[in-house]
Structures are given as C-alpha cells and as structure tokens.
Design a protein around this motif. Structure first.
Motif, short mmCIF file in Angstrom:
data_model
loop_
_atom_site.label_atom_id
_atom_site.label_comp_id
_atom_site.label_asym_id
_atom_site.label_seq_id
_atom_site.Cartn_x
_atom_site.Cartn_y
_atom_site.Cartn_z
N THR A 4 11.81 0.63 0.29
CA THR A 4 11.57 -0.73 0.76
C THR A 4 11.36 -0.75 2.27
O THR A 4 12.13 -0.15 3.02
CB THR A 4 12.76 -1.63 0.39
OG1 THR A 4 12.86 -1.70 -1.04
CG2 THR A 4 12.58 -3.03 0.94
N ARG A 5 10.30 -1.41 2.72
CA ARG A 5 9.92 -1.50 4.13
C ARG A 5 9.50 -0.14 4.70
O ARG A 5 9.34 0.00 5.91
CB ARG A 5 11.04 -2.10 4.98
CG ARG A 5 11.24 -3.60 4.75
CD ARG A 5 12.34 -4.16 5.62
NE ARG A 5 12.09 -3.98 7.05
CZ ARG A 5 12.94 -4.37 8.01
NH1 ARG A 5 14.08 -4.96 7.67
NH2 ARG A 5 12.66 -4.18 9.28
N ARG A 6 9.32 0.82 3.85
CA ARG A 6 8.86 2.13 4.31
C ARG A 6 7.50 2.49 3.72
O ARG A 6 6.66 3.08 4.39
CB ARG A 6 9.88 3.20 3.95
CG ARG A 6 11.21 3.06 4.67
CD ARG A 6 12.22 4.08 4.15
NE ARG A 6 13.44 4.08 4.94
CZ ARG A 6 14.45 3.24 4.75
NH1 ARG A 6 14.39 2.33 3.79
NH2 ARG A 6 15.53 3.30 5.51
N VAL A 214 12.16 2.37 8.58
CA VAL A 214 11.78 1.03 8.12
C VAL A 214 10.69 0.47 9.03
O VAL A 214 10.57 0.86 10.19
CB VAL A 214 12.99 0.07 8.09
CG1 VAL A 214 14.01 0.51 7.08
CG2 VAL A 214 13.60 -0.07 9.48
N GLU A 215 9.90 -0.42 8.47
CA GLU A 215 8.82 -1.04 9.21
C GLU A 215 9.32 -2.30 9.93
O GLU A 215 10.16 -3.02 9.40
CB GLU A 215 7.69 -1.42 8.24
CG GLU A 215 6.47 -2.02 8.89
CD GLU A 215 5.43 -2.41 7.87
OE1 GLU A 215 4.25 -2.23 8.13
OE2 GLU A 215 5.83 -2.91 6.80
#
Length: 223
Positions: A4-6, A214-215
């Motif tokens: 997630t978010r990566r 993470v982004e």
C-alpha cells in the motif's frame, strides 16, 4: 496491504487455466512483443500447475498438460514476459510451484459438484503428481534465473494429508491460512533475493536504507 502506497498490485487470475491457456492470454496481459502494457513492474509472479497436474482421464473437460509440455510452457511464459522489457529494465520473475493436494477432500468435492459418472471424478489429482510438476518449476527457474516460491513445501505437502489439508479449502484451492503462508513465503523470497524491492520496514516505512518506501509525505509531516 504490504505494498500500500508503494506499488499497485495487478492481479491477473484466470479460473481453471493451465499453462497452454496462459500462453494464449499473455499478449492481452502484457501487450505486444517488445512493449509492455503494464509499465515497468517491480516484479512479476507466475503461478500455474495445479490444473496442469490433473491426471489423464475420460472426462468432458481436461485441464491436464503432460509434464514435459508443462515445463516447456513455463519456459515459454518466462521468456515471453522477459521479452516485453528492455534488457536494462527486466523485472524479476518469481515462479510458484503447485500447492499440495488433499486427494480425499478433493474427490469428495468433485463428487458433490459433478454430474459426471463417479469414476471420472475420482483419481483426478494427487499430491505426488503435484510435487513432480513442482520439480519441473524448480528446473525451469534454475535454468532461466528465476526465484521460486515452493508452495508445496510451504504448505507442508511432504507431511500427512491432515497436516497440509488444513490449509486447503476443498482439497485443492487454498484457504485463508494457506494464502497467508504463501504470502509470507513470497515476501521472504523478495527480502532474500531482491531486498530493494521489499516493502521498507522502519516503522513509517519511508526512511529506511533498503526497500520500497511509501509514496508522498507522512501525515505527521503535514501537521
């Protein structure tokens, strides 16, 4: 959840398919030769064999593929996927061996759901045959430089049926605990062989030395 978010996880699962079908569907998944419709993935997993390992028999629909053809099909799949990417941007390809088979549980499932004669439902799949197909996966992986998630071993396919059967929903398909074991298995392989592609693990997952961060900014940084 781990990515997630990566990264975006693109699932391309086709119920009942074997490696013959997979070769046919590859162009619609990855785009034409020399191009990739999915950009540049971090890594790609290939999980076929449970259907290929179906034993020969007289039934209306046969999913089984002879083991030599299965090995050759896997080789073609890996080479076809690799051919979609430039030499300097080829993503790792991770192969899965077929999972174990709880023969008795699967036979009961077939008998309950099938309108075919009883004899055609029986002797459909065996744990021993699944392992043989898994050995071919390992052979192709060694030849072509792929990593392997050994589903058969991770689910305790070498033990008694009551041991590995706990991780199968109907004797063939994985249940929650089976999927959890395979998730842990593939994450372990990524951490071992491609640590720069693993989810970064430093609490918030952004400032570690290795892995995919993470982004965007963390919420704490925006307050």
């Amino acid at each position: 959840n781990a990515y997630t978010r990566r990264a975006d996880v693109l699932n391309r699962g086709y119920s009942g398919y074997n490696t013959r079908h997979a070769i046919d569907i590859l162009p619609s998944v990855f785009g034409p030769e020399g191009d990739s419709a999915v950009g540049r993935p971090l890594f790609i997993t290939v999980f076929f064999g449970a259907n290929d390992a179906q034993l020969p028999g007289e039934r209306e629909y046969n999913q089984g593929v002879p083991i030599d053809e299965y090995e050759d099909n896997l080789r073609k799949i890996v080479e076809a996927i690799s051919g979609r990417f430039q030499q300097d941007s080829k993503p790792p390809i991770i192969l899965f061996t077929p999972p174990p088979v709880d023969k008795m549980a699967w036979e009961l499932t077939c008998l309950e759901k099938s309108d075919e004669p009883v004899k055609s439902a029986l002797l459909d799949r065996t744990n021993e045959n699944s392992k043989l197909y898994g050995d071919r996966v390992k052979s192709v992986a060694k030849e072509l430089g792929c990593s392997v998630v050994d589903s058969h071993t991770l689910l305790f396919g070498y033990a008694a049926e009551e041991t590995y059967g706990k991780h199968l929903d109907d004797g063939l398909h994985l249940n929650g605990s089976g999927n959890k074991l395979l998730f842990e298995g593939v994450i372990d392989i990524i951490k071992r062989d491609f640590p720069h592609l693993a989810p970064m693990e430093d609490g918030d997952g952004k400032y570690g030395q290795t892995g995919v961060p993470v982004e965007a900014a963390l919420w704490k940084e925006l307050c």
